[in-house]
Design a protein around this motif. Sequence first.
Motif, PDB file in Angstrom:
ATOM      1  N   UNK A 167      31.635  25.995  -2.819  1.00 55.01           N
ATOM      2  CA  UNK A 167      32.569  24.370  -2.529  1.00 55.01           C
ATOM      3  C   UNK A 167      32.858  23.271  -3.145  1.00 55.01           C
ATOM      4  N   UNK A 168      32.448  23.839  -4.827  1.00 54.74           N
ATOM      5  CA  UNK A 168      32.242  22.795  -6.073  1.00 54.74           C
ATOM      6  C   UNK A 168      32.708  23.504  -7.171  1.00 54.74           C
ATOM      7  N   UNK A 169      33.996  22.223  -7.197  1.00 47.95           N
ATOM      8  CA  UNK A 169      34.711  22.414  -8.580  1.00 47.95           C
ATOM      9  C   UNK A 169      34.474  22.745  -9.913  1.00 47.95           C
ATOM     10  N   UNK A 170      33.018  22.285 -10.509  1.00 47.48           N
ATOM     11  CA  UNK A 170      31.719  22.296 -11.384  1.00 47.48           C
ATOM     12  C   UNK A 170      31.532  23.484 -11.211  1.00 47.48           C
ATOM     13  N   UNK A 171      30.862  23.847 -10.325  1.00 45.59           N
ATOM     14  CA  UNK A 171      30.564  25.077 -10.000  1.00 45.59           C
ATOM     15  C   UNK A 171      30.880  26.424 -10.343  1.00 45.59           C
ATOM     16  N   UNK A 172      32.254  26.397  -9.360  1.00 47.84           N
ATOM     17  CA  UNK A 172      32.866  28.069  -9.922  1.00 47.84           C
ATOM     18  C   UNK A 172      33.750  27.484 -11.405  1.00 47.84           C
ATOM     19  N   UNK A 173      33.794  26.462 -11.882  1.00 55.12           N
ATOM     20  CA  UNK A 173      34.052  26.405 -13.377  1.00 55.12           C
ATOM     21  C   UNK A 173      32.802  27.062 -14.157  1.00 55.12           C
ATOM     22  N   UNK A 174      31.979  26.641 -13.737  1.00 55.61           N
ATOM     23  CA  UNK A 174      30.450  27.321 -14.048  1.00 55.61           C
ATOM     24  C   UNK A 174      30.692  28.624 -14.409  1.00 55.61           C
ATOM     25  N   UNK A 175      30.486  29.228 -13.330  1.00 55.11           N
ATOM     26  CA  UNK A 175      30.317  30.491 -13.258  1.00 55.11           C
ATOM     27  C   UNK A 175      31.336  31.144 -13.855  1.00 55.11           C
ATOM     28  N   UNK A 176      32.259  30.727 -14.150  1.00 53.00           N
ATOM     29  CA  UNK A 176      34.471  31.565 -14.192  1.00 53.00           C
ATOM     30  C   UNK A 176      34.514  32.091 -12.835  1.00 53.00           C
ATOM     31  N   UNK A 177      34.820  31.176 -12.437  1.00 48.81           N
ATOM     32  CA  UNK A 177      35.362  32.039 -10.801  1.00 48.81           C
ATOM     33  C   UNK A 177      36.805  32.393 -11.049  1.00 48.81           C
ATOM     34  N   UNK A 178      38.017  31.305 -12.225  1.00 52.38           N
ATOM     35  CA  UNK A 178      39.020  30.962 -11.746  1.00 52.38           C
ATOM     36  C   UNK A 178      39.301  30.603 -10.729  1.00 52.38           C
ATOM     37  N   UNK A 179      38.680  29.797  -9.728  1.00 51.32           N
ATOM     38  CA  UNK A 179      39.513  29.584  -8.287  1.00 51.32           C
ATOM     39  C   UNK A 179      38.895  28.106  -8.030  1.00 51.32           C
ATOM     40  N   UNK A 180      39.756  27.505  -7.292  1.00 51.97           N
ATOM     41  CA  UNK A 180      39.384  26.220  -6.957  1.00 51.97           C
ATOM     42  C   UNK A 180      38.397  25.831  -5.349  1.00 51.97           C
ATOM     43  N   UNK A 181      37.700  24.905  -5.513  1.00 52.20           N
ATOM     44  CA  UNK A 181      36.949  24.839  -3.856  1.00 52.20           C
ATOM     45  C   UNK A 181      38.145  25.002  -3.015  1.00 52.20           C
ATOM     46  N   UNK A 182      38.710  23.471  -3.512  1.00 47.89           N
ATOM     47  CA  UNK A 182      40.530  23.851  -2.923  1.00 47.89           C
ATOM     48  C   UNK A 182      41.220  25.218  -2.453  1.00 47.89           C
ATOM     49  N   UNK A 183      40.943  26.312  -3.408  1.00 46.56           N
ATOM     50  CA  UNK A 183      41.380  27.677  -2.827  1.00 46.56           C
ATOM     51  C   UNK A 183      40.873  28.388  -2.469  1.00 46.56           C
TER      52      UNK A 183
END
Length: 102
Positions: A1-17
């Motif tokens: 649930x953290x945007x920076x971590x999601x970007x770093x892991x290349x998840x292609x989704x935001x915390x809010x999504x």
Amino acid sequence: FNDAQLRRLRKGITAEQNYEAVRILQRIGVEFDVGMIFWGDAWSTISELGDTLEGIGKLKLWELGSTLFRRLELYIGTPACQEYLRNVGGRADSCQDIEDLG
């Protein structure tokens, strides 16, 4: 649930999504399994961990039981495996061949 971590892991989704997807599933009564990365990588921070814990609390994900607690699986050829081998100095056999799973 953290945007920076999601970007770093290349998840292609935001915390809010993520929040919204879980809220929708809960609202319409669809059972689901959580595939969450609790402590995602060697660069995770205490703040990111706090965001994850906050998300679990806000959405009451602990009610899903043991599905929250699994280990991170690294697969050969994925960015996560490549980064692990390059930056953490892991052994080449630390990553699984996805074909071995079937």
